[in-house]
Design a protein around this motif. Structure first.
Motif, PDB file in Angstrom:
ATOM      1  N   GLY A 189       0.854  -1.190   0.000  1.00  0.00           N
ATOM      2  CA  GLY A 189       0.000   0.000   0.000  1.00  0.00           C
ATOM      3  C   GLY A 189       0.885   1.233   0.000  1.00  0.00           C
ATOM      4  O   GLY A 189       1.684   1.418   0.927  1.00  0.00           O
ATOM      5  N   GLY A 190       0.759   2.050  -1.043  1.00  0.00           N
ATOM      6  CA  GLY A 190       1.632   3.230  -1.150  1.00  0.00           C
ATOM      7  C   GLY A 190       0.846   4.522  -1.066  1.00  0.00           C
ATOM      8  O   GLY A 190       1.163   5.498  -1.751  1.00  0.00           O
ATOM      9  N   GLY A 191      -0.184   4.556  -0.200  1.00  0.00           N
ATOM     10  CA  GLY A 191      -1.007   5.769  -0.038  1.00  0.00           C
ATOM     11  C   GLY A 191      -0.365   6.736   0.935  1.00  0.00           C
ATOM     12  O   GLY A 191       0.870   6.832   1.031  1.00  0.00           O
ATOM     13  N   ALA A 192      -1.221   7.445   1.685  1.00  0.00           N
ATOM     14  CA  ALA A 192      -0.728   8.489   2.594  1.00  0.00           C
ATOM     15  C   ALA A 192       0.362   7.956   3.522  1.00  0.00           C
ATOM     16  O   ALA A 192       1.417   8.581   3.678  1.00  0.00           O
ATOM     17  N   MET A 193       0.144   6.787   4.113  1.00  0.00           N
ATOM     18  CA  MET A 193       1.106   6.264   5.089  1.00  0.00           C
ATOM     19  C   MET A 193       2.193   5.404   4.450  1.00  0.00           C
ATOM     20  O   MET A 193       3.371   5.528   4.783  1.00  0.00           O
ATOM     21  N   ALA A 228       1.768   2.736  -8.101  1.00  0.00           N
ATOM     22  CA  ALA A 228       3.143   2.440  -7.662  1.00  0.00           C
ATOM     23  C   ALA A 228       4.058   3.615  -8.023  1.00  0.00           C
ATOM     24  O   ALA A 228       4.873   4.050  -7.204  1.00  0.00           O
ATOM     25  N   GLN A 229       3.884   4.156  -9.222  1.00  0.00           N
ATOM     26  CA  GLN A 229       4.715   5.297  -9.643  1.00  0.00           C
ATOM     27  C   GLN A 229       4.404   6.533  -8.801  1.00  0.00           C
ATOM     28  O   GLN A 229       5.298   7.288  -8.447  1.00  0.00           O
ATOM     29  N   LYS A 230       3.110   6.696  -8.468  1.00  0.00           N
ATOM     30  CA  LYS A 230       2.706   7.851  -7.654  1.00  0.00           C
ATOM     31  C   LYS A 230       3.395   7.780  -6.279  1.00  0.00           C
ATOM     32  O   LYS A 230       3.867   8.791  -5.748  1.00  0.00           O
ATOM     33  N   VAL A 243       9.519  -0.600  -6.625  1.00  0.00           N
ATOM     34  CA  VAL A 243       8.063  -0.765  -6.535  1.00  0.00           C
ATOM     35  C   VAL A 243       7.624  -1.960  -7.373  1.00  0.00           C
ATOM     36  O   VAL A 243       8.329  -2.361  -8.306  1.00  0.00           O
ATOM     37  N   THR A 244       6.492  -2.519  -7.015  1.00  0.00           N
ATOM     38  CA  THR A 244       5.975  -3.685  -7.727  1.00  0.00           C
ATOM     39  C   THR A 244       4.450  -3.734  -7.574  1.00  0.00           C
ATOM     40  O   THR A 244       3.880  -3.021  -6.749  1.00  0.00           O
ATOM     41  N   THR A 245       3.832  -4.616  -8.369  1.00  0.00           N
ATOM     42  CA  THR A 245       2.392  -4.870  -8.189  1.00  0.00           C
ATOM     43  C   THR A 245       2.180  -6.352  -7.864  1.00  0.00           C
ATOM     44  O   THR A 245       1.053  -6.818  -7.820  1.00  0.00           O
ATOM     45  N   ARG A 246       3.298  -7.104  -7.679  1.00  0.00           N
ATOM     46  CA  ARG A 246       3.176  -8.559  -7.506  1.00  0.00           C
ATOM     47  C   ARG A 246       3.726  -9.013  -6.152  1.00  0.00           C
ATOM     48  O   ARG A 246       4.828  -8.623  -5.747  1.00  0.00           O
TER      49      ARG A 246
END
Ligand SMILES: NC(=O)c1ccc[n+]([C@@H]2O[C@H](COP(=O)([O-])OP(=O)(O)OC[C@H]3O[C@@H](n4cnc5c(N)ncnc54)[C@H](O)[C@@H]3O)[C@@H](O)[C@H]2O)c1
Length: 405
Positions: A10-14, A39-41, A73-76
């Motif tokens: 999870g790459g949101g606010a936290m 992921a890029q964000k 970063v990854t999505t897997r």
């Protein structure tokens, strides 16, 4: 166990900030998101935090690149197969988190620690969704994670001592202040903070003080901001959810002042929505709040105590005593938590240090007076009564919540 590589899900606010903190300590970190764009964000957010340090002259552009090279970063989930510790930071939904824990359990090496940044969900429930419940632990960072020093390390019912020690050592390696908090609703900081904020709201609701008077008094006491400015900054929606969790678990002593619900129901969530307890739209007029205050007037108690800063602090002292009684945390960790997590004035050394200065007998007598007027929320913690009977009165007797040599 030494942590050679960590991951964040999870790459949101936290999540993005936690990944930045990990890379800043020199450790490689891999951040998993749901798609490439997010992921890029997250990666951009991490770079942005480092860029802020470069702009302030606190690091060189070359250092920035060197730290960024530690972040992948990854999505897997497959890409997380070499990590020793993962911190889950996906949205606060139990079913979603349970699924993430199942997926992590399947993908990560069997000795890896599965940590969660949950604000309020049960660590024990998340642990139960894995085959390694002894390796599951809460590691609760505060927002903004790259600034706030405090981290609550929360063992659940099944967490092993080894996992707790590893999590504490890991947080220390990130240059954070970890405090051990045995699992309870609100953990430690929210459990201590909310009664204090709630009392501020009761004082205004009953007409004993204005918002401004309460805020000014607490700033004069030494807090960086008053309780209403703080709620508007955290977000009334966030506080509303936390208060709900506390009320469900602890009952009437956490009953929220009506004004919370009234302001919340008008969509006034604080700074982010343009208005909360204060109006941030710049037009000065605030008819809505005036109407709310008028509506609440008939419900005001006939008998009430005058406003004082100590009335707000007593709720925090009492809740801290209950936490000690329940072995949620130690007195020194409680003081560290309020200094690093709530902005309690450093010069006063923490809420329990302050109680010891005031005198535990004085604390008890004030609680008893307020308990007569307001009932449950000032019912003195049995530990406080026991301390007074034993002569543990604080600094004047050399021993209170702490020892004073
Ligand atoms: N925001 C705060 O102030 C704060 C403070 C302390 C703790 N927390 C806790 O931290 C956690 C995250 O909160 P947040 O505010 O960062 O949320 P957020 O909504 O900003 O970010 C969550 C991220 O998780 C991603 N995500 C969802 N499912 C995923 C999956 N299966 N795999 C990978 N990524 C996935 C989403 O795409 C999103 O980017 C919550 O448990 C929250 O309670 C938040």
């Amino acid at each position: 166990m030494f942590i050679y590589k960590a991951a964040v899900v999870g790459g949101g606010a936290m999540g993005a900030e936690i990944a930045q903190v990990i890379s800043y300590s020199g450790l490689p970190v891999i951040l998993k998101e749901v798609n490439d764009a997010l992921a890029q964000k997250a990666l951009e957010k991490i770079r942005h935090i480092y860029q802020g340090r470069v702009d302030k002259g606190k690091m060189t552009p070359a250092d920035l690149e060197s730290k960024m090279s530690l972040v992948q970063v990854t999505t897997r989930y497959e890409d997380l197969k070499e990590v020793d510790l993962v911190i889950e930071a996906v949205p606060e939904k139990l079913d979603l988190k349970k699924q993430v824990f199942k997926d992590l359990d399947a993908a990560l090496p069997e000795q890896a620690i599965l940590a969660t940044n949950t604000s309020a969900l049960s660590i024990s429930a998340l642990a139960a969704s894995t085959k390694r419940p002894e390796k599951v632990v809460g590691v609760h960072f505060f927002y903004p994670a790259h600034v706030m020093k405090l981290v609550e390390v929360i063992p659940g019912l099944t967490t092993s001592e080894e996992t707790i020690t590893d999590a504490v050592t890991f947080c220390e390696s990130l240059r954070k202040f970890p405090v051990r908090v045995n699992e309870c609703a609100g953990f430690l900081v929210n459990r201590l903070l909310m009664p204090y904020l709630n009392e501020a709201a009761f004082c205004v609701e009953e007409g004993s003080a204005t918002f401004q008077k309460v805020d000014k008094a607490m700033v004069e006491f030494g807090f960086p901001m008053g309780p209403f400015v703080l709620v508007d900054t955290i977000g009334l929606d966030v506080c509303h959810d936390v208060v709900g969790v506390l009320l469900e678990e602890y009952g009437n002593r956490m009953r929220p002042a009506k004004i919370w619900g009234e302001v919340h129901s008008k969509g006034r969530y604080g700074v982010k929505s343009g208005a909360g307890f204060y109006n941030y739209s710049g037009d000065g007029e605030d008819k809505t709040l005036e109407e709310i205050m008028k509506k609440l007037e008939p419900g005001r108690p006939s008998k009430k105590a005058p406003f004082s800063a100590s009335r707000l602090l007593l709720t925090m002292i009492n809740e801290a005593a209950l936490c000690i009684q329940e072995h949620v945390s130690s007195p020194s960790d409680i003081d560290l938590a309020v200094l690093a997590g709530i902005g309690f004035p450093q010069a006063k050394g923490g809420i329990l240090q302050y109680a010891d200065q005031v005198g535990i007998d004085a604390v008890l007598s004030e609680l008893e007076k307020l308990n007569e007027i307001y009932g449950d929320r000032f019912f003195p913690a049995p530990l406080i009564k026991r301390m007074v009977k034993a002569g543990f009165l604080g600094e004047k007797t050399g021993r209170g919540f702490k020892e004073h040599l």
